[in-house]
Motif scaffolding. Sequence first.
Motif, short mmCIF file in Angstrom:
data_model
loop_
_atom_site.label_atom_id
_atom_site.label_comp_id
_atom_site.label_asym_id
_atom_site.label_seq_id
_atom_site.Cartn_x
_atom_site.Cartn_y
_atom_site.Cartn_z
N VAL A 35 12.05 2.06 -3.04
CA VAL A 35 11.94 2.20 -1.59
C VAL A 35 12.13 0.89 -0.84
N GLY A 36 12.31 -0.21 -1.53
CA GLY A 36 12.58 -1.46 -0.82
C GLY A 36 11.32 -2.23 -0.47
N GLU A 37 11.56 -3.51 -0.13
CA GLU A 37 10.44 -4.43 0.09
C GLU A 37 9.68 -4.17 1.38
N LEU A 38 10.32 -3.48 2.32
CA LEU A 38 9.65 -3.23 3.61
C LEU A 38 9.24 -1.76 3.75
N ALA A 39 9.00 -1.13 2.62
CA ALA A 39 8.71 0.31 2.63
C ALA A 39 7.64 0.67 3.66
N GLY A 40 8.05 1.46 4.65
CA GLY A 40 7.10 1.99 5.63
C GLY A 40 6.59 1.00 6.66
N VAL A 41 7.15 -0.20 6.69
CA VAL A 41 6.65 -1.21 7.65
C VAL A 41 7.25 -0.95 9.04
N PRO A 42 6.40 -0.79 10.07
CA PRO A 42 6.92 -0.58 11.42
C PRO A 42 7.53 -1.86 11.99
N VAL B 26 11.08 7.55 3.26
CA VAL B 26 10.38 6.61 2.37
C VAL B 26 9.40 7.38 1.49
N ASP B 27 8.61 8.25 2.11
CA ASP B 27 7.61 9.02 1.35
C ASP B 27 8.28 9.93 0.32
N GLN B 28 9.41 10.54 0.70
CA GLN B 28 10.10 11.44 -0.24
C GLN B 28 10.67 10.65 -1.42
N LYS B 29 11.23 9.48 -1.13
CA LYS B 29 11.76 8.65 -2.22
C LYS B 29 10.64 8.27 -3.19
N GLU C 201 -1.11 4.33 -1.68
CA GLU C 201 -2.49 4.32 -1.16
C GLU C 201 -2.49 4.87 0.27
N ILE C 202 -1.35 4.82 0.89
CA ILE C 202 -1.18 5.35 2.25
C ILE C 202 0.27 5.79 2.36
N SER C 203 0.54 6.80 3.19
CA SER C 203 1.94 7.23 3.31
C SER C 203 2.61 6.49 4.46
N ALA C 204 3.94 6.43 4.40
CA ALA C 204 4.69 5.79 5.48
C ALA C 204 4.47 6.54 6.79
N VAL C 205 4.32 7.86 6.71
CA VAL C 205 4.08 8.65 7.93
C VAL C 205 2.72 8.29 8.54
N GLU C 206 1.71 8.05 7.70
CA GLU C 206 0.40 7.64 8.24
C GLU C 206 0.50 6.27 8.94
N VAL C 207 1.27 5.37 8.35
CA VAL C 207 1.47 4.06 8.99
C VAL C 207 2.17 4.25 10.34
N LEU C 208 3.20 5.10 10.34
CA LEU C 208 3.93 5.38 11.57
C LEU C 208 2.98 5.92 12.65
N ASP C 209 2.13 6.86 12.27
CA ASP C 209 1.22 7.45 13.25
C ASP C 209 0.23 6.41 13.79
N ALA C 210 -0.22 5.50 12.92
CA ALA C 210 -1.12 4.44 13.38
C ALA C 210 -0.40 3.55 14.39
N SER C 211 0.87 3.27 14.10
CA SER C 211 1.65 2.42 15.00
C SER C 211 1.87 3.12 16.34
N LEU C 212 2.19 4.43 16.30
CA LEU C 212 2.39 5.19 17.55
C LEU C 212 1.09 5.25 18.36
N ASP C 213 -0.05 5.38 17.66
CA ASP C 213 -1.36 5.39 18.35
C ASP C 213 -1.60 4.07 19.06
N ARG C 214 -1.26 2.98 18.38
CA ARG C 214 -1.47 1.66 18.99
C ARG C 214 -0.56 1.48 20.21
N MET D 281 0.83 -1.21 0.00
CA MET D 281 0.00 0.00 0.00
C MET D 281 0.86 1.26 0.00
N VAL D 282 1.98 1.21 0.74
CA VAL D 282 2.87 2.37 0.78
C VAL D 282 3.49 2.58 -0.61
N ARG D 283 3.95 1.48 -1.22
CA ARG D 283 4.57 1.60 -2.54
C ARG D 283 3.60 2.13 -3.59
#
Lengths: 528, 103
Positions: A84-91, A74-77, A19-32, A14-16
């Motif tokens: 961006v690699g296979e784990l793009a944006g994965v926490p 990741v988002d800038q790349k 459909e969603i940004s890596a920063v949004e994934v990060l924020d979801a992870s921080l919320d959890r 989804m990040v690649r």
Amino acid sequence: MGICDLPAHQIAKMVRLREISAVEVLDASLDRIQQVDGRSGTLNPGEITNDDKQKVHAFISITTDLARAQAKAVDQKLAAGEDVGELAGVPVSIKDIFCVQGTHSTAASRILADFISPYTASPVNRLEAAGAVIMGKVNLDEFTYGSSNESSAFQPAPRNPWNTNHVPGGSSGGSAASVASGEVALSLGTDTAGSIRQPASFCGVVGLKPTYGRVSRYGLIAFASSLDCPGPIARNVRDAAMMLKIIAGADPHDSTAATHPIDDYLVSIEKNIKGKRIGLSPDYFRITYPDPVSGSFQQQAVTHEIEQPVRHAAEVLSDLGAEIIEDIPMPNTRHGIPAFFVISRVEAASNLHRYDGVKYGYRTPIQTDDLRLMYRRTRGEAFGLQPKLRILMGMYVSAAQYSEQYYMRALKVRSLIRQDFHEAFNPTGKYRLDALLTPTTPTPAFEMGAVYGDSVMMQYADQLTVPANHAGIPAISLPGGISSTGLPLGIQLLGPDFSESTLLSIAYAYESATSGESWRSSRPKVLS
Amino acid sequence: MITEELFKHLVDLAALELETDESQYLLGQMNNQITAINELEQIPLDDDVPPARHGVPFPAEISPTLREDKVDVYPNVEALLNQVPSSEDRYIIVPDIPHTELK
């Protein structure tokens, strides 16, 4: 269910696709993390409150700023059209036994509490290069010495997300708890006697101990150098395969990192398992343990609840075309723990001599004019009980007058354990197995405080996992069911050297075939 | 069985200073572990069983070649020195090493 409950491979896709940004994934992870983790472990925690007892406490340090910088990169790349690699944006969380440059790397010990690593461990480097977002360091037993996480110098210790009155297992307890509770999608753990597989089993996630030498140990703070294996903890088999592919391989900084070719494990998992020979052994359906009062050894069958998921998995795999072979003799399984008591302690004592208050880490604040007294005070004040116990046992069993009786004998028993596996897996032998299927642990997660303090009984929690470490072979723990008390139960697959592809394909076939079973819809209590 | 005297010797070799209650716990646990370890003595071992220092053999075909023997200067010496508990002018400061008369 939120973004952070999605599989790692789906988040990366989804990040690649933006459909969603890596920063949004990060924020979801921080919320959890904010929702379930509670306060992070510290050296001076004060009272452990009732509120603390409802939380997971997987983390020692949450490196939000570094994670945000990685997510933004990741988002800038992506915006610039770069790879961006296979784990793009994965926490991802990292067991705090790995060095990560510029961050506290503590081994959950007072003696390294203020240590800022000047370099990054090779497996972590590879995760970062693949676009992973490192959320921080997760808790463990001090120097990995335990099976429950209760020995960490950083309290509150991690708790099991399925029931916070129970331990998450150990020593990669923070790793397994952080993955099970959706704080991260993946975690990097280590396994010396079962420290990836046992907590994975206790927390209902997938844990893979690769072949010794498959993943570099550079930057891993050493426990027992001939047994330590870094490996992935994930919520599903595909994610574990993806992570292994990234972290595996030779490394100029580790001469034991094998140059054996790395398979494309994501291709391997899709392979048909028809005709695979999968063994069951009676020696993995019973446990041997010392009676706490008499000291004599008792043997008893594992409970029906522990055996049943293994029998069920055998039926599922049989229906998929695998051949199940019963009664595989593994007679030296019961000797794994006594041999481990000797070998691991000798190696641990040797590895812990470097902590002397001179070069890095803690030094006693008490001024003295005697260097030897400074060593003794530093180590006395800053090592917890479990490291002290391992150092002392290591000194004892390797002493000149005892080493033949203990150390050499244990190394020979290790040969016997390896020989058991050789007989089972030998392609021209009697059994010709592709894998052995067993329970991962003798019990589900035990209650906090139920075993801690009894170093012998704690070690016996690893009875079904430690043989793979002695032999060096790969093994994977998979969720296999839920106990009557609502705790996860694990099943284990073991295979010959460098057979990760085969193990992952069997694991994936089992996981896919059981995806609709009712126990699979159970979720950790902290998420309800 | 580890006696108190042997325990004290091991504590000295291990360079540890212990509180009394720690010593009691550790000595008790060590003797419990020895009970478990003694099981090894019951295992019949043929003379030709080799000691296994690690499980996986490392034949040449999967072992990395040794790197060239040349000096590789660490890029960030300051980061290492910053970890030293006590230093002055890039020297590490430690207490005196007491003189011992050889017997």
